[in-house]
Structure formats: structure tokens, C-alpha cells
Enzyme design. Sequence first.
Site, PDB file in Angstrom:
ATOM      1  N   ASN A 240      -8.721   7.027  -7.450  1.00 13.85           N
ATOM      2  CA  ASN A 240      -8.067   8.339  -7.536  1.00 13.85           C
ATOM      3  C   ASN A 240      -6.608   8.085  -7.893  1.00 13.85           C
ATOM      4  OD1 ASN A 240      -6.680  10.760  -7.012  1.00 13.85           O
ATOM      5  ND2 ASN A 240      -8.115  11.351  -5.390  1.00 13.85           N
TER       6      ASN A 240
ATOM      7  N   GLU B  15      -1.286  -1.826   0.709  1.00 12.95           N
ATOM      8  CA  GLU B  15      -0.188  -2.736   1.038  1.00 12.95           C
ATOM      9  C   GLU B  15       0.636  -3.164  -0.181  1.00 12.95           C
ATOM     10  OE1 GLU B  15      -2.940  -2.742   4.193  1.00 12.95           O
ATOM     11  OE2 GLU B  15      -0.990  -3.625   4.506  1.00 12.95           O
TER      12      GLU B  15
ATOM     13  N   ILE C 286      -8.948   1.917 -10.033  1.00 12.82           N
ATOM     14  CA  ILE C 286      -8.258   2.919  -9.223  1.00 12.82           C
ATOM     15  C   ILE C 286      -9.177   4.134  -9.104  1.00 12.82           C
ATOM     16  CG2 ILE C 286      -6.204   4.386  -9.049  1.00 12.82           C
ATOM     17  CD1 ILE C 286      -5.745   1.288  -8.749  1.00 12.82           C
TER      18      ILE C 286
ATOM     19  N   GLY D 281      -3.978   8.837   6.119  1.00  9.07           N
ATOM     20  CA  GLY D 281      -3.066   9.346   5.103  1.00  9.07           C
ATOM     21  C   GLY D 281      -3.289   8.671   3.773  1.00  9.07           C
TER      22      GLY D 281
END
Lengths: 337, 752, 173
Positions: free
Chosen positions: B644, B717, B642, B479
Amino acid sequence: MNRFDYVRAGTVAEAVQAFGSDPSARFIAGGTNLIDLMKYNVEKPGRLIDITRLPLNTIEERDGGLRIGALVSNADLAYDDRIRSRYPLLSSAILAGASAQLRNAASTGGNINQRTRCYYFYDEGTPCNKREPGSGCPAIGGVNRIHAIFGASDACIATHPSDMCVALAALEATVQVTGPDGDRAIAFADYHRLPGDDPAKDNTLKPGEMVVTVDLPAKDYGQHHTYLKLRDRLSYAFALVSVAAAFELDGQTIRTARLALGGVAHKPWRNLEAEALLQGKPATRENFQAAADLIVAEAKPQSENGFKIELARRAIVRGLEQAAAGTPQTQSDKRIQ
Amino acid sequence: MATQISPASGRDTFVGRAMSRVDGPAKVTGLAKYAGEFAAPNLAHGYVVSSAITKGRITAIDAAAAEAVPGVFKVITHENRPSIAGEAEAYQDMVAPPGAPFRALYDETIAFSGQPVALVVAEDFDTARYAASLVRVSYEAETPHTDLEAQAGSSYDPPEKRDGIKPPPEPWGDAGSAFDGAAIKVSQQYRIAHEHHNPMEPHASTVVVEDDGTYTVYDKIQGVANSQLYLTNAFGLKPEQVRCLSPYMGGGFGCGLRPQYQLFLAMLAAQDLNRSVRVVLTRDQMWSFTYRPGAVQTVSLGADTSGNLQAIRHDALHGTSQYEDYQENIVNWSGILYGCDNVELTYRLAKLDTATPGDMRAPGAVTGVFALETAMDELAYATRIDPIQLRIANYTDTDPVEEKPFGSKALKACFRQGAERFGWSKRNPEPRSMRDGKELVGWGMACGIWEALMMESSAKVTLTADGRLEVGNSTGDIGTGTYTILTQIAADALGLPMEHVTTKLGDTDLAKAPVAGGSWTAASSGTAVMKACRDVAEQAFKLARGLEGSPLANVDFERVVFSKGRIEVAGDPAKSVVLTDVMRQTGTETLEATGSASPDKDFAKQYEAYTHSAVFAEVKIDEELGIVRVTRVVSAIAAGKILNTKTARSQILGAVVMGIGSALHEESMLDHRLGRFMNRNLGEYHVPANADIHDIDVIFVDEEDKANPLGVKGVGEIGIVGTAAAISNAVFHATGKRIRDLPITVDKILAA
Amino acid sequence: MLIESGSPGADARIGITLTINGEKREIDVAPWTTLLDLLRENLDLTGTKKGCDHGQCGACTVLVNGTRINSCLALAVMKDGAEITTVEGLAGLAQSQGVNTLHPIQEAFVEHDAFQCGYCTPGQLCSSVGLMNEGHAKTREEIREAMSGNICRCGAYTNIVDAIEDVMQGAAR
């Protein structure tokens, strides 16, 4: 889930006949509680009588009030124009409960007949006097922050989980039932029972009896009412404490007060003394506090749920304030009015 | 020095942008299949019978009534099961903590409530479930011990340390004396409840017996290699006999890191009956294995009147099972997040009669940083210093434990941008000073920190003549968006449209990769994919250069860029060739390469790598009734590059939601007399519902990091760490009541 | 009596008719089989998910005669004659209304990243369509409340509400 006979009844008479005197038979409509319990092996019906095709799916005018068929879904009831305009307390209480999906499936009769909330009752791996009479109540002295503070016994401290029923108690509805011995009417206050030494029974239905309609009296408390539900998350959770409050006011003077609590007892909890105390008095916070104090005076805490007494006291005051001010709680608005 | 490689052979076209998930269409049409949904001829269904007691032994199992039900094949128990590996080591998986792993149906011993005691195997699910209700198990029960605080007296420093989990560092300075002598002291105990992961998909395994006697196994696991290792060891199989797949996983959050007992039981039954078997656990049974262990912690902070930390002590205690020493890093953060000359950190375990706890999203950090960051807020009030200023006063650019600089640490930018977005400057620090009607308003903040990890990984890519690329390795997309980011990386590396790239994951037939966890997947598998693509790019370039009259004839590989289906000279796009032309003209059917990635040891010698965050929360609390609403959260994240922004933002959003759950809702409640979690369902174990979640604002601050060629640090996390502290600090600001015991439920607000 | 099924023996099967995603099907079903298990186990329509099997998560949400319910708490036999729409049928539902690709809510979920692991998604989608059919929820606050019967452990709630608002506004235009 156990195995069972399946009977689909076409008429009320057929349904009652199909039930007969089989103590293991159950009527099923929405099934949202019964199937849940069957999967936990708490309910093991030998025969399921599907009553969804019975002609009990209407809301009709009756004696200035409304007669609600037992099969009217919780959603249809909550969103019915007559209910919304004349009995907004009932609409609000229903919308405070469960989820949209469950309200679409659950029936009026089934909501009234849902079993009590208790971790141990639902867990066949533990003793429970309600599930296995005489086996004991581990909720007493166990994990019980959600349990009853009113009317509990040494045998059972479970609570009735319904929101709708709290409003019906405040509105003083009447439950029409039919059964092998014919029809009878049960005042809402007498419908559910306290556990006493026989917690297996949640209500006063006799074997084979089924709910046919729930009748709302003409007095609708359409102006001054609220349903205030306090819980561990902001939606889709049972009440820690809920308050259905309704007034008829003459100016600022209380002509009639109705007050019922949810999540605190084996049945929707009313205290007629407290309602009488408010009658004829000004609708002030002081008077609301006096009523709340009177109600919680008879509360008894379990090992982990003492907070519910103070929470109930404060919720009663706020609920009465909301009702008196004509600012009922909107269930999608999580800011408490 | 490791080989220096350029970030990509192409240029960032998709990387760094907000791209929709490539697996989105499969997920919104219901076509994505999960472990318990794969069909097989003559598939049998197993239903687990769970122990009603917590500790003791089985004295008898009467399965006659169950086996008499038509359609039941067998009730498998410890008495009649096939022979399995005897020694406990054979059941150790890749991430097992020290100890002897639980072995289902091994013998009559019961070690925790809900332990599987029988598997009913039948021709369909309904029959198996019904028959399971007829199995009668008799027990001889012993008194269980599940109360952590009651067991504190027999707590211990785990003798064998868990692989990959650093034990607390040796103390430095003299924390005791420094604390005693500090002008300002804060010392309090903090608690967090047991939490269960509760992914939406219950654990499931489908073991398909193939015609050739091999097994195809669909397992709910965050890394199929772990399932394969476990099965081969426990059942004495060779890797080529067991192919494990997990193309989609309905949420993990750590509870899918280790193979769970449904996998073992499905294989056991498949071997016993020589037919394909599926075992799906019930929601109730999701409380019969791993959980985030509740913990009791003490944090003591000593500071001067300017807020400079002079002493930090952080002691933590949590439970583990009787048979394994699960360990997580709770206290080490207190030695890393701030600079302080006197630090002492301790960590102990206590044996409980539960299943072994395990990693749950930011394991250890959720627990420890909640305590540290709440204590810092208490110190801010004790010193009358703004919470952000206090943290800046104790800021460190060097890891005090390892005495190495952080490779990057843009936490100050998180403070600045987060505070601005939140409007922190308008905060009146006085508790109970802000209100909105009947509600008290509280604004709180906290820091978050997580390791930027990287693991050894590999990936294989295959370019075909039609310009399509297949990318694959065995890690899972749980996910997190792994399918999508690997597709982006590969597409950019070879200058292809994303639609021409197919990424396959979660299959032991694919290139080997680690389990998906620890926020290391983007760095590890992303780098492996990038390197494999670069290899293919170089092969394609060589072919292109060799073409007759090639415009690239005298150009080095380092000077070309793969872009829009072409190989072109950087800065001179007129000099280019079409990639598919190269393939066709050279008669090349496929080009393939396997790339491998591993942590950069040279970097690690010089630097430490962590992600950081600043979390800001607004709560509104009905003053009279104590009902809390989290009305706003701003989470400013420093996590390197980052890949995406859409899927990374979702990672942070989801982690914040879980953090809100941890702060306000989540608690698995044990009846210590029974040793049993009592609220084992989603109606009574509250995770946030839609109505609980209001505005969440995610900021990714710019941060350049060189720990890996992609510059990524991982985002799975970090979003949850510190969130509960920000909320508890906001609750204090709103009410003046400091609640140090999660979750912050209404009873605690009323009692405080 | 409309139907009286025989004994609770293993062979008790009752013939029912369901129109599933537009296709009329005659099905023999045991009385104790839930609509959810019928879809997943017997008809290989595994798009509808089992998250809790007790009406506490919403992953199993389907539309029955256009109304959203938890299929885990419905006995299939009791839905005899009903029209069932599952996630597999949403695109077809849209196509019957003249849209030629996915249902707008499916497109919006992808665009707004309204899911991560995808397991609650079919239920969220059917619930969203049910919500729009009901027509009661209009504000963001009302959507949040009306979608609270669908738990998303990945925490995609804000994106789910964005997606629904997007489609509702599109429909209003």
C-alpha cells in the site's frame, strides 16, 4: 491534584475578599500553569478563586498607551489590531511562546505569574528550595543546561519561562495590582525578582494581591523591534535564550535602546548599562557587540549551560541587528532574519 | 522444497496501490477505542505511586491517609498484595531478554527510579490520583550508578545471548594489522543519548472481571498473545480464563512489545478486589520502563587511497538494568553493509541502575548505523571520494558474514533515484561551500539497512453466503496499517471489494499471530491471510465446478482467477460464475480456513534478506547562532513489494521524523547523583513538532524478492535507519564541524 | 460571590451546564475534575485523548466556544455555560453547516493519511478546525507553526499540513 474549595468571584472585590489571608489560596484564570503544577503536587491550593468572570477582559486606550485587562487571553492580545500595529514586539513575543491552544487559554495576568522553569522544581521526588525551602538545589551541579546564567543564587538557578514578559520588560510596562491593602502600581522591572536566599517567591506580589491590568506606555517601538527566540526545537519549546530588542532611531543614530533577555534568569533580564551604552551611538554591529559583551560579562555558567553565554552574546547582536534594520523575526518563519 | 504457491488466487486490484486506511473513519470520529477507554460495570481506577529513589529499599509505607479518603478501596503495596508467582521465570514474556524480569510490588527492593511502589485503587480517577499524593513512603537509599561511561570498566560480554539477536560474528581477517597498515584511517568515538519511545498514548490496561470469573483484558501491547502468556504465568491462570484485546494502540515503537507493569498491577488489583480495574500511567511514568539505551561506540575504518575498505572495527557499549541483559544488534551491520576482508566487531554491556532498556524502532540499527555511516562520510572526506561513490566502491551483493547472496538488494537503485530526486550532483563537497543568506547549507547522505524478517503466523478467514469476508488474527495494528493491508490482500485474493472485507486484529480469540514488531507483520500475517484466502478460494472453486452446467467444469484451480465477485477462467472471463451464486446454489452458509505462514527455510538456506535505503538530507544552519533546520529529506527505500503505497509512505515519513528527533532533539537526561531522568515530560523531552518538519520525499524503488510469496520485506523500521547519519553528515558539510554525539543540539554546534 | 463551593470534601459537587456537541447537559462535577477527565471518565466521550495531561502534546484539544484549548488544563467547573465541541461532534458541526457526511477535515485526514496510530488525531482535528476558525494561518509555514501544539509521534506532520491546506483551499474555492 489536591482537593480545594472552589469560589467563583463576580467582582474584583469579591475575589480579593475570597482570598482573604489564606496563604494557600490561589487565583485561577487560564489555569495553564497552575493546573499543570497542581497535577505534579507542586501547587496544592486549599482554595481556588475563579476570576474568569471578572470584567478584566478588555484592552483600552490610556494616556497614549494601552491598558490590558488581566484576563485578556494571550492570543487575543497578540492578535489585537492595536497591539499588532503599535506594539508588534509584544505580539511577536507572545506568538513565540507555547502553542496556539495554550495562548488561547492563558491570560495576561497568568502569563506574568507563571512559575519558573526547572526540572527539579517540577519533580516532587527531588529536593528544591523553591518548593521546599531549605531542602537544597540539586539543579546546581545537576542537569542544568536550561538554567540561569544571570542573577542566580546558591539557592536557586531556575529561569522565568515567559516570552511575553520579556517584551513587557523591554516596553517598560506597569503592572496594576489590587489586594487587601488596596491598589498599587508595580514597574515591570520590579515585578519579578531574583531568587536570592528566598527562591520560593517568584515576584513581588504580596499575599492576596492580584493583577488587574498591565499598562503599556505610549512609547511603543513600533518601527524598530524584534523578538528572537532560540530553543531546542523550532516551536513549542521554552527559550534557551531569547532577545527582545527595540530602538528609537534618528537616522542611524540610536536615540533609545531597549533590550531584555528571556530564558537566562529568574526574571526577564535587562542591563540598563548596556542600553545606556548604545544611546547616542550609531546602530552598528560593533556597538551591538560592545553591548552584548557588557551584558555577558556578568554571566556565570553552571556545570552544563556555559554555552548559553556565547549563545546569548550572539543572539543579542543578531536581535539588535534585526531591530535596527526593521526586519523583525516572524515567528512562523524559522529562518532567522 | 516448500510447496510452491502462486502469489494469489486473484489479481492485484488493491494490493500495490495507495489505499486509505480502513480504520480511518473510526480514528477520525473518535470511535476507535484504546486500552484505557473500555468501560465496565463498577470499574475501579488504579493510580501508581512511583519511587522517589533509584536504588535501595522501602523501609515503610504509610497509606493511612490515602485509605481514609472516601472512595478509596485499597492501597496495594508489596506488604499487603495478594500472593503471586514467586519465581522470576514466571514473569518472562515472549520477547524478554535473559535475566530475571522486574516484578512490581514484589518486595521492598528498589532497582530504578520511578519503580512502582504502590497502587491506589479508588472508585474514580480523581480520587485515586489524589489519594496517591497522600501515600508516604520511607526509603533507605543507596548510591545509584547510572553513568554508562563510569561503568565502562565493569562492562561484559553478555553470557546468555538474547533469543533472536545475533551476537557479533567471529572476526575475519586481521582487522588490527589491516587498519594499522591502511593508507587512510578514520577512527572515532560516537555517542547517542538515551531515548524514550513516548507514544502519544500512555500505557494503560483495563482488566474486566466477567460474571463467570474469567477476565477480559484490554492492554496497550503490540501483540495480545504476549499479555496473555504473561498473565497466565504470573497469576497461575489458564489461557481460557484470560482474553486479551488490543484493537487499537496509540503508538508502540517497541515499548509495547513487552507487557508492562500497569498490566500486572491492573490484574493484581482486579483479583484482590474482585472487580474490574483500569490502570493508566502518567506521561512522567513513561520514563519508568523501557528506553533506547544510549551507547558509546568506536568505529575504525582503514582504506586504500581509492576508498576500498581494508579494515572495519566497530565496538559498542550500552547499558542494561541490574536484572536483565537487554541486547540489540548494534555492530553486526558493519559486517554486512560493505565488503571488507578484515572485520572485527565487539559488543558489551554495562549494568546500570535503570529499568531494563528495550527495543525502540530499528533497535541497534539506529545506533550502530549512525556510527558506521558517519564514519563512512569521514572516510569519504579523508579519501576525497564522493560519499555515494565510496559506498558503491565497497558494495557487496553477498552477506560477508553468512557468505550468502542477498535475495534482493536494490541499494544501487536507491542511490541513483535518491540522488536524482535530491539533486546530489549539484553538491559542492567542500564544507562551508554552500550557503543561503545567513545560513550555511549542508547536504549529507547515508545508507540504511534492516533485516527482512518473517515469523510464524496464522490467520483465519470466513466467507459468508452474502459474499462478505471476515479476516482475523491476533497481531496488532499499531498505526502501521495492518488492518488495511490485510484487507487489501484478502479482497484481492477472493476478488471482493474492500468494503466487503472486515479485518479483526488484536484479540487472543483470533488466530495466533506474533507481536507486531521488527517490520515482520506484512510478511508474516500477510502471507497467512493470503494462504487462508487461497484455501477458501479453492473450496469455493470446487463448489463452483460441481454446479450443474458449470462453465468451470473442466478447469483446474490454477487456471481460474477470482475477480469482481466472480470466479472466472483466466484469459476467458466469459467463462465465469458469481461467487455468491455459488454459495447460494450449493446452500453454503460459510466457507472458512486457517492459513499459516512460516519463514521459507529453503530460501533462508540460500539467501539473506535485508531492506536497504539511501537517505539524503539538507540542513540549513544559521552560521552565527547554530540553529539547525532540516529543510529536505529524500529517503529512497528498497523493501521488496509495497502493498500500500499510501500507508507504507507514511511509515517512512514517520520514521524519518523520528530520525530527525534522534539526530537533533531527543535526549533523556539523567542526573547521575540521583539516578533519575530529569526531563520526564513532553515539554522538556523534545520530539519533533510540526514546525520542525519540512519536505520529506519518499521513493520506493522496484525490488523483487522471493523470501515470501507476497514479495514484501517490511517498512516499519528501515525509514529511521541512517537518517541521523545523513543529517549529521549534512551538518558537517554545512559547518565543517563533525559532531559525533547525538542529539546535535545548539551547544554542540557552538562548541565544535 | 457567584459560587462558593463547600469544603474540599469528597462530596463537593457543583452543578454546571455545558453544551457538548450541540446537546445541552446539566452536570454535577467536582471542582478538581478537568474538562478532559469529565469528557473521558464521566461522559464516555473517549474520543478526546489524554497524551500528557500537562498541555505539552495537544491530544486533548477541544473547541470551547469555537476556540481550541487543551482540555487537560481546564477545570470543567470553570467552563460552566460553554459550548464544547469534541471530535465526536465535528461531523455534527459540519452537518449543521449543511455538509452531510464527515467534517471536511475528517475526510481530508483519511485521504491524506494524516495519522497512523490515531491517538493524537482527535486533537489534531479539533486543532485544525480551531486554526481555520482563527484565520491567522494561511501559508504552509504558518500552518506548521500554528499546528505545533499538537505532537504526533507517528510523524504524520507533512500529511496533516497537506490535509489542512486541502480543506482551506476547498473552503476558499
